[in-house]
Design a protein around this motif. Structure first.
Motif, short mmCIF file in Angstrom:
data_model
loop_
_atom_site.label_atom_id
_atom_site.label_comp_id
_atom_site.label_asym_id
_atom_site.label_seq_id
_atom_site.Cartn_x
_atom_site.Cartn_y
_atom_site.Cartn_z
N SER A 1 0.96 -0.70 -0.15
CA SER A 1 -0.63 -0.36 0.00
C SER A 1 0.68 1.47 -0.20
O SER A 1 0.45 2.54 -0.28
CB SER A 1 -0.92 0.35 1.60
OG SER A 1 0.06 -0.35 1.92
N LYS A 2 2.29 1.72 0.39
CA LYS A 2 2.75 1.97 0.23
C LYS A 2 3.92 2.38 -0.61
O LYS A 2 4.66 3.98 -1.20
CB LYS A 2 4.17 2.34 1.58
CG LYS A 2 2.85 1.95 2.82
CD LYS A 2 4.43 2.02 4.29
CE LYS A 2 3.65 2.50 5.68
NZ LYS A 2 4.46 1.87 6.49
N LEU A 3 3.75 0.85 -1.60
CA LEU A 3 4.32 1.63 -3.14
C LEU A 3 3.48 2.29 -3.75
O LEU A 3 2.81 2.48 -4.05
CB LEU A 3 4.63 0.33 -3.71
CG LEU A 3 5.14 -0.64 -2.60
CD1 LEU A 3 5.65 -1.71 -3.31
CD2 LEU A 3 7.06 0.29 -2.61
N GLU A 4 3.67 3.12 -4.56
CA GLU A 4 3.41 4.03 -6.11
C GLU A 4 3.15 2.82 -7.21
O GLU A 4 4.15 2.36 -7.83
CB GLU A 4 4.19 4.60 -6.67
CG GLU A 4 4.35 6.29 -5.29
CD GLU A 4 2.77 6.60 -5.31
OE1 GLU A 4 1.92 6.54 -6.39
OE2 GLU A 4 3.02 7.42 -4.16
N LEU A 5 2.02 1.70 -7.23
CA LEU A 5 1.53 0.79 -8.24
C LEU A 5 0.57 0.97 -9.00
O LEU A 5 0.78 0.37 -9.49
CB LEU A 5 1.42 -0.54 -6.75
CG LEU A 5 2.85 -0.86 -6.81
CD1 LEU A 5 2.28 -1.74 -5.68
CD2 LEU A 5 4.37 -1.10 -6.48
N GLY A 6 -0.20 2.56 -8.82
CA GLY A 6 -0.96 3.14 -9.77
C GLY A 6 -2.30 2.14 -9.74
O GLY A 6 -2.36 1.88 -8.32
N SER A 7 -2.60 1.67 -10.46
CA SER A 7 -4.40 0.49 -10.00
C SER A 7 -3.64 -0.38 -10.08
O SER A 7 -2.79 -1.07 -10.32
CB SER A 7 -5.08 1.25 -11.43
OG SER A 7 -5.08 2.06 -11.37
N VAL A 8 -4.31 -1.81 -8.41
CA VAL A 8 -3.84 -2.45 -8.41
C VAL A 8 -4.74 -3.44 -8.26
O VAL A 8 -6.54 -3.48 -7.90
CB VAL A 8 -3.48 -2.62 -6.86
CG1 VAL A 8 -3.08 -4.26 -6.59
CG2 VAL A 8 -1.91 -1.83 -6.77
N ILE A 9 -4.99 -4.32 -9.29
CA ILE A 9 -5.90 -5.54 -9.48
C ILE A 9 -5.52 -6.85 -8.62
O ILE A 9 -4.59 -7.42 -9.12
CB ILE A 9 -5.96 -6.21 -11.15
CG1 ILE A 9 -6.22 -4.30 -11.77
CG2 ILE A 9 -7.33 -6.89 -11.26
CD1 ILE A 9 -7.82 -4.14 -11.81
N TYR A 10 -6.76 -7.15 -7.63
CA TYR A 10 -6.80 -8.33 -7.72
C TYR A 10 -7.60 -9.64 -7.83
O TYR A 10 -8.65 -9.31 -7.39
CB TYR A 10 -6.81 -8.65 -5.83
CG TYR A 10 -5.48 -7.09 -4.74
CD1 TYR A 10 -4.61 -8.46 -4.27
CD2 TYR A 10 -6.06 -6.39 -4.96
CE1 TYR A 10 -3.94 -7.92 -3.94
CE2 TYR A 10 -5.52 -5.15 -3.92
CZ TYR A 10 -4.25 -6.45 -3.46
OH TYR A 10 -3.42 -5.59 -2.88
N PRO A 11 -7.58 -10.24 -8.84
CA PRO A 11 -8.25 -11.35 -9.46
C PRO A 11 -8.90 -12.39 -9.22
O PRO A 11 -9.81 -12.69 -8.43
CB PRO A 11 -7.24 -12.12 -10.48
CG PRO A 11 -6.26 -11.20 -10.48
CD PRO A 11 -6.18 -10.43 -9.71
#
Length: 461
Positions: free
Chosen positions: A347-357
């Motif tokens: 949650s602290k990383l700049e990962l843009g949009s995170v998708i959890y299938p």
């Protein structure tokens, strides 16, 4: 069979201790259902039974004898989520012949997905769900609104629940929800995350830069709202995908359909040949998508969006972080994560949009289970989890008069941390005020930090 029987809600058999299976067990146990897990891995079953109050059966879930031992004749629902599409379909087919229960199968193969309605009807299944296809649809919606972190569709696509981050210096920074409401109509702020805490905000809540907020609006109003707050409204023009598996294929097909250019980097030469036939308008590169020189050669510095779909979470995360650093155009990045671990770090990383299938899959199944548990007067149409499962957005269909109908919303004694976000009346999306009423025939979306709402009347104290 292991474990002790305990009287609960629905009796549900889950075949397969996959990631989706484990997530389903966690969700459904929290909602007080009687769960039996079936898998060939004895150690895995024992491990899960050590965590949850469930029963376990070791064996092939498609076996008549194993299903009898699992209690198929008394079951309300069987959910087959093994890694094999064929086994999942066979499990459900056997269950429909042996018992009198509903059946849900996870199916990922694109060839089966073309025939999903035929299979569902002929095999008598309640649902066939494809996590790769559903994940790709969510990614496609995001790439059409690249300033959004998440885009969830409700009311058959007529309303959207969108998550954004407030940039420093944006017009939202420092104004209250009430002040925003005086400037734009048909938009409702449903939740805000700040410093790891999630709020269902009131009108006097003041935005700050860095807040992650969700809002609901009719689909046709999204771009108007984005323009008002100074966000881009155009979709990306091109994308670079690393990994040509099922999700990459589904995503590329959808993006090409709406005119977005697609380039895919895939290690396996045979798969590249297959993709070249399946996606003649895409550019297919045979190579290692984790190779820095190859990524530069294929335009990572200039591409408008970048999506790593390698199947390895750690690779996807590192590739996203690299793209953020390498991009000269602030490319839109989407990170697909299969395992739910190290959330506090992620949650602290700049990962843009995170998708959890796995969440996308379980949300659809949990929505069905809750609807099956509910009264006949209403059912659940759609369920989405937000902010790392801290918030639920639930769309109820109100079929008959009940405690919440024909009463002005301001007079309803609602639970805390709960918001009636929209009313869908015959296709018209109403962002409600205190004078509006819920009527039979409406669908109603509730956003709440309360967990496990099954019936629309559950919104009342």
């Amino acid at each position: 069979m292991f474990g002790q029987k305990k009287a609960k809600g629905l009796k549900i058999i889950i075949v397969g201790c996959s990631r989706v299976g484990e997530t389903l067990i966690e969700e459904l146990c929290n909602e007080d259902h009687d769960i039996t897990i079936v898998d060939t891995d004895r150690d895995k079953i024992n491990e899960i039974m050590g965590i949850y109050d469930i029963m376990g059966v070791v064996g092939n879930g498609a076996s008549f004898g194993v299903q009898l031992e699992a209690g198929i004749k008394e079951a309300n629902l069987i959910i087959a989520v093994t890694e094999s599409d064929e086994l999942n379909l066979l499990c459900c087919t056997v269950a429909r012949r042996v018992g009198n229960c509903a059946a849900i199968a996870r199916v990922r193969n694109p060839e089966y997905s073309i025939e999903v309605e035929y299979l569902r009807e002929k095999l008598g299944l309640e649902m066939i769900i494809n996590p790769d296809l559903e994940a790709s649809r969510e990614m496609s919606r995001i790439l059409c609104l690249p300033n959004a972190l998440e885009v969830n569709a409700f009311a058959h696509g007529q309303a959207e629940l969108i998550k954004i981050k407030v940039p420093s210096g944006n017009m939202l920074d420092g104004i209250t929800i009430a002040e925003l409401g005086s400037q734009i109509e048909d938009v409702l702020i449903t939740a805000v995350e700040r410093g790891g805490h999630v709020f269902i905000p009131s009108g006097d809540f003041k935005f700050e830069a860095g807040d992650v907020l969700s809002f609901v609006t009719p689909r046709k109003q999204v771009k108007t709202f984005f323009k008002t707050i100074g966000f881009k409204t155009n979709s990306v023009k091109n994308t670079l995908i690393v990994g040509g598996g099922s999700t990459g294929y589904y995503l590329a097909k959808q993006l090409l359909h709406v005119g977005i250019g697609v380039k895919i980097i895939e290690k396996d030469k045979k798969r590249c040949e297959e993709l070249s036939i399946l996606l003649p308008k895409a550019v297919i590169i045979n190579g290692d998508g984790t190779d820095e020189e190859l990524l530069k050669e294929e335009g990572i510095e200039d591409v408008e969006s970048f999506i790593p779909l390698t199947g390895i979470d750690e690779e996807n995360i590192l590739l996203t972080l690299y793209a953020n650093q390498a991009s000269d155009v602030e490319a839109k990045v989407i990170t697909k994560i299969n395992r739910i671990t190290y959330n506090s770090v992620i949650s602290k990383l700049e990962l843009g949009s995170v998708i959890y299938p796995r969440y996308i899959t379980t949300e659809a199944i949990v929505a069905y289970v809750r609807a099956k548990s509910a009264s006949r007067s209403n059912s659940i149409e759609t369920l989405s989890h937000l902010y790392n499962q801290k918030v639920e957005a639930i769309e109820f269909r109100v079929n008959e008069e009940n405690l919440v109908t024909n009463v002005p919303l301001m007079k309803l004694d609602l639970k805390d941390d709960l918001l009636i976000s929209f009313i869908n009346r015959h296709g018209k999306i109403i962002i409600p005020n205190g004078q509006d009423c819920i009527m039979p025939g409406d669908t109603v979306m509730i956003v709440t930090t309360q967990k496990g709402l099954v019936d629309i009347s559950d919104i009342l104290e």
